[in-house]
Design a protein around this motif. Structure first.
Motif, PDB file in Angstrom:
ATOM      1  N   ASN A 100      -1.132  -9.851  16.704  1.00 22.10           N
ATOM      2  CA  ASN A 100      -0.815  -8.506  17.193  1.00 22.10           C
ATOM      3  C   ASN A 100       0.373  -7.914  16.434  1.00 22.10           C
ATOM      4  O   ASN A 100       0.463  -6.697  16.264  1.00 22.10           O
ATOM      5  CB  ASN A 100      -0.533  -8.535  18.684  1.00 22.10           C
ATOM      6  CG  ASN A 100      -1.789  -8.769  19.501  1.00 22.10           C
ATOM      7  OD1 ASN A 100      -2.880  -8.380  19.091  1.00 22.10           O
ATOM      8  ND2 ASN A 100      -1.652  -9.408  20.648  1.00 22.10           N
ATOM      9  N   GLY A 101       1.292  -8.787  16.003  1.00 23.83           N
ATOM     10  CA  GLY A 101       2.398  -8.310  15.171  1.00 23.83           C
ATOM     11  C   GLY A 101       1.886  -7.721  13.873  1.00 23.83           C
ATOM     12  O   GLY A 101       2.392  -6.698  13.403  1.00 23.83           O
ATOM     13  N   ASP A 102       0.868  -8.365  13.297  1.00 20.71           N
ATOM     14  CA  ASP A 102       0.258  -7.825  12.071  1.00 20.71           C
ATOM     15  C   ASP A 102      -0.408  -6.476  12.338  1.00 20.71           C
ATOM     16  O   ASP A 102      -0.330  -5.553  11.519  1.00 20.71           O
ATOM     17  CB  ASP A 102      -0.786  -8.802  11.525  1.00 20.71           C
ATOM     18  CG  ASP A 102      -0.152 -10.028  10.886  1.00 20.71           C
ATOM     19  OD1 ASP A 102       1.070 -10.014  10.669  1.00 20.71           O
ATOM     20  OD2 ASP A 102      -0.888 -11.000  10.628  1.00 20.71           O
ATOM     21  N   LEU A 103      -1.067  -6.365  13.491  1.00 19.34           N
ATOM     22  CA  LEU A 103      -1.695  -5.088  13.848  1.00 19.34           C
ATOM     23  C   LEU A 103      -0.640  -3.992  13.987  1.00 19.34           C
ATOM     24  O   LEU A 103      -0.875  -2.836  13.617  1.00 19.34           O
ATOM     25  CB  LEU A 103      -2.477  -5.232  15.154  1.00 19.34           C
ATOM     26  CG  LEU A 103      -3.731  -6.119  15.105  1.00 19.34           C
ATOM     27  CD1 LEU A 103      -4.335  -6.241  16.505  1.00 19.34           C
ATOM     28  CD2 LEU A 103      -4.755  -5.546  14.138  1.00 19.34           C
ATOM     29  N   LEU A 104       0.525  -4.367  14.511  1.00 20.43           N
ATOM     30  CA  LEU A 104       1.601  -3.385  14.653  1.00 20.43           C
ATOM     31  C   LEU A 104       2.096  -2.919  13.290  1.00 20.43           C
ATOM     32  O   LEU A 104       2.311  -1.713  13.069  1.00 20.43           O
ATOM     33  CB  LEU A 104       2.755  -3.994  15.461  1.00 20.43           C
ATOM     34  CG  LEU A 104       3.994  -3.106  15.636  1.00 20.43           C
ATOM     35  CD1 LEU A 104       3.623  -1.796  16.342  1.00 20.43           C
ATOM     36  CD2 LEU A 104       5.072  -3.851  16.432  1.00 20.43           C
ATOM     37  N   ILE A 105       2.268  -3.853  12.357  1.00 14.60           N
ATOM     38  CA  ILE A 105       2.692  -3.486  10.993  1.00 14.60           C
ATOM     39  C   ILE A 105       1.676  -2.531  10.367  1.00 14.60           C
ATOM     40  O   ILE A 105       2.040  -1.527   9.737  1.00 14.60           O
ATOM     41  CB  ILE A 105       2.859  -4.735  10.119  1.00 14.60           C
ATOM     42  CG1 ILE A 105       4.106  -5.520  10.539  1.00 14.60           C
ATOM     43  CG2 ILE A 105       2.939  -4.374   8.639  1.00 14.60           C
ATOM     44  CD1 ILE A 105       5.414  -4.815  10.269  1.00 14.60           C
ATOM     45  N   GLN A 106       0.391  -2.825  10.550  1.00 15.47           N
ATOM     46  CA  GLN A 106      -0.650  -1.943  10.001  1.00 15.47           C
ATOM     47  C   GLN A 106      -0.595  -0.564  10.632  1.00 15.47           C
ATOM     48  O   GLN A 106      -0.752   0.454   9.951  1.00 15.47           O
ATOM     49  CB  GLN A 106      -2.023  -2.578  10.223  1.00 15.47           C
ATOM     50  CG  GLN A 106      -2.270  -3.813   9.365  1.00 15.47           C
ATOM     51  CD  GLN A 106      -3.568  -4.515   9.719  1.00 15.47           C
ATOM     52  OE1 GLN A 106      -4.031  -4.455  10.854  1.00 15.47           O
ATOM     53  NE2 GLN A 106      -4.151  -5.207   8.747  1.00 15.47           N
ATOM     54  N   ALA A 107      -0.369  -0.531  11.959  1.00 15.64           N
ATOM     55  CA  ALA A 107      -0.302   0.755  12.655  1.00 15.64           C
ATOM     56  C   ALA A 107       0.898   1.571  12.174  1.00 15.64           C
ATOM     57  O   ALA A 107       0.802   2.790  11.974  1.00 15.64           O
ATOM     58  CB  ALA A 107      -0.213   0.524  14.163  1.00 15.64           C
ATOM     59  N   ILE A 108       2.037   0.902  11.955  1.00 14.69           N
ATOM     60  CA  ILE A 108       3.233   1.593  11.459  1.00 14.69           C
ATOM     61  C   ILE A 108       2.988   2.113  10.043  1.00 14.69           C
ATOM     62  O   ILE A 108       3.324   3.261   9.713  1.00 14.69           O
ATOM     63  CB  ILE A 108       4.455   0.652  11.494  1.00 14.69           C
ATOM     64  CG1 ILE A 108       4.835   0.331  12.944  1.00 14.69           C
ATOM     65  CG2 ILE A 108       5.640   1.275  10.757  1.00 14.69           C
ATOM     66  CD1 ILE A 108       5.897  -0.740  13.075  1.00 14.69           C
ATOM     67  N   ALA A 109       2.388   1.271   9.191  1.00 20.06           N
ATOM     68  CA  ALA A 109       2.096   1.685   7.803  1.00 20.06           C
ATOM     69  C   ALA A 109       1.166   2.891   7.782  1.00 20.06           C
ATOM     70  O   ALA A 109       1.386   3.851   7.034  1.00 20.06           O
ATOM     71  CB  ALA A 109       1.488   0.516   7.024  1.00 20.06           C
ATOM     72  N   ASP A 110       0.127   2.852   8.609  1.00 26.04           N
ATOM     73  CA  ASP A 110      -0.829   3.970   8.647  1.00 26.04           C
ATOM     74  C   ASP A 110      -0.156   5.250   9.123  1.00 26.04           C
ATOM     75  O   ASP A 110      -0.395   6.331   8.565  1.00 26.04           O
ATOM     76  CB  ASP A 110      -1.996   3.624   9.567  1.00 26.04           C
ATOM     77  CG  ASP A 110      -2.896   2.543   8.980  1.00 26.04           C
ATOM     78  OD1 ASP A 110      -2.797   2.302   7.761  1.00 26.04           O
ATOM     79  OD2 ASP A 110      -3.678   1.938   9.738  1.00 26.04           O
ATOM     80  N   ARG A 111       0.690   5.128  10.149  1.00 21.63           N
ATOM     81  CA  ARG A 111       1.329   6.345  10.662  1.00 21.63           C
ATOM     82  C   ARG A 111       2.307   6.920   9.653  1.00 21.63           C
ATOM     83  O   ARG A 111       2.395   8.148   9.481  1.00 21.63           O
ATOM     84  CB  ARG A 111       2.039   6.056  11.986  1.00 21.63           C
ATOM     85  CG  ARG A 111       2.585   7.340  12.621  1.00 21.63           C
ATOM     86  CD  ARG A 111       3.228   7.122  13.970  1.00 21.63           C
ATOM     87  NE  ARG A 111       2.255   6.688  14.976  1.00 21.63           N
ATOM     88  CZ  ARG A 111       2.586   6.419  16.245  1.00 21.63           C
ATOM     89  NH1 ARG A 111       3.852   6.531  16.648  1.00 21.63           N
ATOM     90  NH2 ARG A 111       1.663   6.034  17.099  1.00 21.63           N
ATOM     91  N   LEU A 112       3.059   6.054   8.981  1.00 25.45           N
ATOM     92  CA  LEU A 112       3.976   6.548   7.951  1.00 25.45           C
ATOM     93  C   LEU A 112       3.206   7.255   6.842  1.00 25.45           C
ATOM     94  O   LEU A 112       3.587   8.337   6.393  1.00 25.45           O
ATOM     95  CB  LEU A 112       4.786   5.389   7.365  1.00 25.45           C
ATOM     96  CG  LEU A 112       5.851   4.753   8.271  1.00 25.45           C
ATOM     97  CD1 LEU A 112       6.459   3.532   7.596  1.00 25.45           C
ATOM     98  CD2 LEU A 112       6.948   5.758   8.608  1.00 25.45           C
ATOM     99  N   ALA A 113       2.113   6.639   6.401  1.00 24.93           N
ATOM    100  CA  ALA A 113       1.326   7.222   5.304  1.00 24.93           C
ATOM    101  C   ALA A 113       0.695   8.549   5.706  1.00 24.93           C
ATOM    102  O   ALA A 113       0.582   9.466   4.876  1.00 24.93           O
ATOM    103  CB  ALA A 113       0.248   6.231   4.871  1.00 24.93           C
TER     104      ALA A 113
END
Length: 741
Positions: free
Chosen positions: A366-379
């Motif tokens: 789930n931590g990895d999913l959070l990193i992906q969600a943060i990366a997507d939102r920033l992009a």
């Protein structure tokens, strides 16, 4: 007669059929030039005519050799300007000019000037003849032998030059990272092997794929130069020259290199892909060039395979596989590039707050999913002109024009919670910013400056971003000085324990004190805790400092017990490094035994984020501490991400409401709500609460009305040494007794 020189009329033209052999005649006698030219004007050697170049001195001959290429034979007079000028020229040709291919035939009309055998060998003289004996037949024979020798030497030389070209080309193309550049390079180097200066060429790649039960082939142009340039990136079917298209298809289908009178089609292949390099030539390609091309074709195939591998490796080397963003390496390269090309650029380091605690609470997946969600939102949220990269586990790099690097805009993506498996998680971030100096490729230094600003912001309450300044650099130097002085300070016993009282909000009686370490150097200089504790934590010295603080607290507890005033607990702060130290519990037990005090006098304060690491082992360790007799308090509660279920499993006795909430309860509805929730939850679970950071009457009354049991802060007393605390305690107790009376 055969052995007589035959003179032809001057108006008789020599044959110009075929590429002629270049013959350089060097002699100071003009009659020799005429006789030689006329005698050999109709001669063909190896089915090629002769072309004569005339020089009348050694100096003129050197000039001719510098201007003309591919001179096959030099007919050289020994005696010209001076007695041995011909021999000196031979030496110059071989040693100074480094011309090994031309064959040299020495001629002299003076027998006394015959060269030594050593000279003939050292200067690679092909033949030596007296002019008087050099009949037409003998001249033709000598010349034919010399031309044959030149041809063999030339082939060897061309092979050597060609192999050097192949080595150069292979080194170059193996470092090429792009299909289009690679294709252009192999056209260029193949043309170089064939001495073609302005190549007209194509590189076609065959792609095969399976689908719907069929095997499909597609061929596209990955490289094109000269008159074929318009076909770049087109399908082979779009090549306007039908004969060229047919030749390329035939090359790939036959899986072999094809040599035609005016072109060559070079076949190469790699795993799953085949290709053809087509190049126009000015005529047939000889055997030497064919052999070189066959060798180079192997390098082309290997290199093309490497291109595909490199493309994959680049994804790993320069892009983060989880977030699909550029990684630290690529980010630093772009900082160097853009920083050197543009002025007024800004670099940002954006760090996720308390991510390790979140990661441990949610689990790594789930931590990895959070990193992906943060990366997507920033992009998706930030301007497209900004470069966004993942440069660390929970850290992102940002780069762009300074006017686009507004901190509020960069942090706005964190205003909304991130939803992981249908559960919203409020996530904060801290930002450090540093300018990129133009015309300086110092990406690491700029990144370090921005990282320094980010860390400074993290350690500053209420701040979510900071710009780098020279003061921060000085602070970094100060950290270095602190690091150097920590161990000597321990040896000099410079760490003292100060005490801050904790008061029951119902009875207004002292219920405990918190032991707080202070560093007072031998010269009286006081080092602030927020300066030296993070350094001690990062270097591991905090473990030894913690032991010293606990030992001094035990001695103080024994002294207060002997004075009859120890009717309260002493709270000891435990750092992350201490808590994870295998010797933590044994060292506490040993100090208690040596100082002869009971563990029941002590409470251990452990931060919420510390407790979130390795859940099962944390619970086991807390149970062990309870068994020894220590009470456990969670410090800074409300700033971490512990779940209610996790909290229920922890063997704790008290929660400490973090000062960041308490300080804002008089004017911040959110702080009031969070503080109320924490106290209410703890009371319902039967866990005691204490609020830290009480400074005003309004804060005290609010916390008391919530039902919080104890309070601590400057409202009662700042941290003081043992002597000052005893004075405060007597006065506080006297005021309490007066109030009761």
């Amino acid at each position: 007669m055969d052995d007589l020189l035959v003179f032809k009329s001057e108006n008789e033209n020599p044959s110009d059929q075929g590429l002629p052999w270049k013959i350089l005649v060097v002699d100071d006698d003009e009659q020799v030039h005429k006789v030689t030219s006329l005698a050999l004007s109709d001669i063909r050697i190896l089915d090629r005519p002769l072309h004569f170049i005339h020089a009348y001195s050694a100096a003129e001959a050197r000039s001719m050799l510098e201007q003309e290429s591919d001179i096959a034979v030099i007919l050289l007079d020994v005696v010209m300007e001076y007695d041995n000028s011909g021999l000196e020229l031979a030496k110059t040709i071989r040693t100074e000019m480094q011309l090994d291919a031309p064959r040299i035939i020495l001629r002299t009309g003076q027998p006394g000037y015959a060269p030594e055998l050593e000279v003939i060998q050292n200067y690679d003289i092909n033949d030596y003849r007296m002019k008087s004996e050099l009949t037409r037949t003998r001249l033709i024979t000598a010349l034919t032998t010399a031309v044959r020798s030149y041809q063999q030497v030339h082939k060897i030389k061309r092979g050597e030059v060609g192999m050097r070209t192949i080595i150069e080309a292979t080194n170059h193309i193996f470092n090429t990272r792009d299909h289009e550049y690679y294709s252009a390079d192999i056209i260029k180097y193949t043309a170089k092997l064939l001495n073609i200066n302005s190549p007209h060429g194509l590189v076609v790649i065959e792609m095969r794929s399976l689908g719907n039960g069929g095997n499909y082939r597609h061929m596209y142009v990955s490289g094109a130069t000269g008159k074929y340039s318009q076909s770049l990136n087109a399908s082979i079917n779009d090549i306007p020259q039908a004969a060229v298209k047919e030749e390329i298809e035939h090359c790939i289908d036959q899986q072999s290199t094809l040599f035609s009178p005016n072109s060559v089609a070079v076949f190469f292949e790699n795993d799953g892909k085949r290709g053809c390099l087509f190049l126009d030539t000015s005529g047939p390609i000889d055997q030497v060039a064919r052999s070189l091309i066959e060798v180079f074709a192997v390098s082309i195939g290997v290199g093309f395979n490497n291109i595909n591998l490199i493309t994959q490796l680049n994804q790993y080397a320069y892009f983060d596989q989880l977030s699909r963003l550029p990684n630290r390496t690529q980010f630093l390269l772009e900082v160097n590039r853009l920083g050197s090309e543009h002025s007024n650029y800004m670099l940002g380091v954006l760090d996720i707050d308390n991510f390790s605690a979140v990661n441990n609470a949610l689990g790594h997946k789930n931590g990895d999913l959070l990193i992906q969600a943060i990366a997507d939102r920033l992009a998706n949220s930030l301007p497209g002109d900004l470069l966004i990269a993942r440069i660390g586990g929970d850290t992102f790099g940002l780069l762009g024009p300074a006017d686009m690097m507004n901190p509020d805009d960069l942090l706005r993506p964190f205003d909304r919670p991130f939803v992981i498996k249908n559960t919203p998680f409020p996530i904060g971030a801290t930002l450090g910013l540093a300018p990129v100096e133009p015309m300086h490729a110092q990406s690491f230094s700029v990144l370090k400056n921005a990282d320094m600003a980010m860390k400074m912001a993290k350690h500053t309450t209420g701040i979510s971003f900071m710009y780098y300044s020279e003061d921060m650099a000085r602070a970094a130097e100060q950290r270095l000085e602190i690091t150097k002085d920590l161990h000597p300070a321990l040896a000099r016993n410079e760490f003292e324990v100060y005490y801050q009282p904790q008061v029951d909000l119902t009875t207004n009686k002292l219920t405990g004190v918190e032991s707080l370490v202070r560093w007072i150097k031998s010269d009286g200089t006081i080092i602030r805790p927020d300066h030296f504790i993070p350094v001690a934590e990062s270097t591991g010295v905090i473990i030894d400092i913690g032991k010293q603080v606990f030992r001094k607290s035990c001695r103080q507890a024994r002294e207060w017990r002997e004075k009859g005033m120890l009717n309260f607990k002493i709270a000891i702060n435990v750092s992350v490094r201490q808590f994870s130290d295998p010797d933590f519990v044994p060292s506490l037990k040993q100090i208690l035994r040596e100082e002869e005090v009971e563990s029941s006098y002590f409470e251990l304060e452990i931060t919420e984020s510390t407790l979130m690491n390795e859940v099962e082992s944390t619970i086991k360790l807390l149970e062990e501490l309870n068994d020894v007799g220590f009470a456990i308090s969670i410090d800074d509660f409300g700033t971490g991400y512990s779940s209610l279920n996790y909290l229920l499993r922890l063997p704790i006795q008290r929660l400490k409401v973090d000062r960041s909430f308490v300080m804002n309860v008089e004017h911040d509805e959110k702080a009031r709500t969070i503080s109320g929730l924490i106290v209410s939850m703890a009371n319902n679970l039967g866990i005691m609460t204490i609020a830290e950071g009480i400074e005003t009457e309004g804060q005290l009354e609010f916390i008391r009305n919530l039902g919080c049991k104890d309070a601590q802060g400057f409202y009662y007393s700042k941290p003081v040494n043992c002597t000052e605390f005893e004075k405060w305690y007597k006065e506080f107790k006297k005021q309490g007794e007066k109030h009761e009376g």
